[in-house]
Design a protein around this motif. Structure first.
Motif, PDB file in Angstrom:
ATOM      1  N   VAL A 103     107.430  -0.022  63.461  1.00 35.51           N
ATOM      2  CA  VAL A 103     108.144  -0.447  64.564  1.00 35.51           C
ATOM      3  C   VAL A 103     106.830  -1.732  64.483  1.00 35.51           C
ATOM      4  N   ASP A 155     111.935   1.238  75.904  1.00 35.66           N
ATOM      5  CA  ASP A 155     111.381   2.361  74.757  1.00 35.66           C
ATOM      6  C   ASP A 155     111.632   3.919  75.114  1.00 35.66           C
ATOM      7  N   VAL A 170     114.198   0.352  71.362  1.00 30.19           N
ATOM      8  CA  VAL A 170     113.248   0.606  70.686  1.00 30.19           C
ATOM      9  C   VAL A 170     113.322   2.671  70.906  1.00 30.19           C
ATOM     10  N   TRP A 221     116.449  -0.621  67.757  1.00 32.40           N
ATOM     11  CA  TRP A 221     116.060  -0.104  66.481  1.00 32.40           C
ATOM     12  C   TRP A 221     115.854   1.566  66.764  1.00 32.40           C
TER      13      TRP A 221
END
Length: 381
Positions: A191, A207, A269, A313
């Protein structure tokens, strides 16, 4: 609220039962001390009897170790050949049976979380950290916990106080009890190194499942504005405390939510639990994900939460694939079904000690494990 009862000095006593993994209290409890032999303790625990310890604290720890040695010597069913999935399930079943057996050695914490055993350490700070500070009014009741759970509480408190060094932050992250500790630094490095989406030098980032907040901190240090979520109240409190220590509260907003915050982000993410299996405690929620539920909900929700030019991601180990618990084709099909495509992938290999532990029944899979950061974008891009 569960209670546990026993007879001591001719009196019937009760305490509130607490188990972090949801184990029920033993139906029958006997009071034991330093005079009990490992053989007798093993036999009683094997029969389902709870052993309420009233002797020396250090002798209690030795008793647990002696019972464990007897368990290891006991005959066991043969392992399921070399099939990785069967080995995984056998391994989990053996660990569960071990936890159930050793969890029958019990101790009582007083209303202020003190432990009234000879040579016992002051466990109050650790228990306050794990269970909450007892209230004085009304007086807090005594609780009964397994000795292995208490030892875990003490160990977790030391991790909390010492913290985990995160080199890319140049600082430590302090995990709270019941929050997965970021000891596997390879995924953090992924990351840290992955480039932000084109044209997004200071992206808005979601996140999801932030845990200790370590990835939120890494992203914020890179210039991102971060909205971090977690369903676990302990994780939310832990992440907020870590952001305060790091001076990142202005860049990171943390909220308790089941995965998704409102709105859209330039970058989303997620480091979901890597193994599709049933968790048995709050801490295992960071490792096991029943039916890959979090993974699937993450992929299925990206279309509604990514900006038009946004990127996601997905940080995921292939250990589940190597254990036969998930196929790569299934993951790729799920990505495609969500209207996404893979724009790139960054891989790394594990550096943790278990990857080199040849006594681990899952060693072959762990040795060859690869952790990847999958860069996902809308299929129309």
């Amino acid at each position: 609220m569960s209670t546990i009862g026993w007879t001591e000095h001719g009196s019937s006593l009760l305490a509130r039962w607490h188990s972090e993994n949801g184990a029920p209290p033993p139906e029958h409890v006997v009071v034991v001390d330093d005079r009990i032999t490992a053989r007798a303790a093993y036999s009683l625990a094997k029969a389902g009897t709870g052993l309420l310890w009233r002797g020396d604290f250090h002798n209690a720890r030795q008793l647990v170790q002696a019972v464990e040695r007897r368990r290891q010597r006991a005959p066991r069913a043969a392992r399921s050949g070399s099939d990785p999935a069967a080995l995984f399930h056998d391994h989990r079943a053996a660990r569960a049976a071990r936890a159930e057996l050793l969890g029958r050695v019990l101790v009582v914490l007083e209303g202020d979380h003190s432990l009234l055993l000879r040579r016992a350490p002051d466990v109050r700070p650790a228990c306050d950290h794990a269970y909450g500070v007892p209230t004085a009014d009304p007086p807090h009741e005594r609780i009964c916990v397994s000795l292995p759970e208490l030892l875990g509480v003490l160990s977790a408190y030391q991790w909390h106080r010492r913290g985990v060094d995160i080199p890319v932050l140049g600082a430590r992250i302090h995990p709270d009890y019941g929050v997965f500790s970021p000891v596997r630094g390879e995924y953090i490095d992924l990351v840290h190194r992955a480039p932000f989406p084109a044209g997004a030098d200071q992206p808005l980032v979601f996140d999801l499942g932030t845990g200790t907040g370590v990835l939120a901190a890494v992203l914020a240090r890179r210039g991102a504005r971060v909205v971090a979520t977690d369903i676990n109240p302990r994780a939310v409190s832990c992440a907020r405390a870590n952001m305060a220590r790091l001076g990142l509260t202005a860049r990171v907003r943390i909220s308790e939510a089941d995965l998704w915050p409102s709105g859209r982000a330039d970058l989303i993410v997620c480091n979901p639990p890597w193994l599709p299996a049933e968790p048995t405690s709050a801490l295992e929620l960071g490792v096991y994900d029943r039916g890959s539920d979090m993974l699937h909900r993450f992929l299925d929700g990206l279309q509604d939460h990514l900006t038009a030019s946004g990127e996601a991601w997905l940080v995921l180990s292939d250990l589940a694939e190597r254990l036969g618990l998930r196929r790569r084709e299934e993951l790729l099909a799920r990505i495609a079904a969500a209207g996404l495509r893979v724009a790139g992938r960054h891989d790394t290999t594990p550096r943790h000690p278990r990857a080199a532990d040849t006594t681990d029944p899952l060693h072959a899979a762990r040795r060859s494990e690869v952790t990847s950061l999958w860069r996902l974008v809308r299929n129309s891009r």
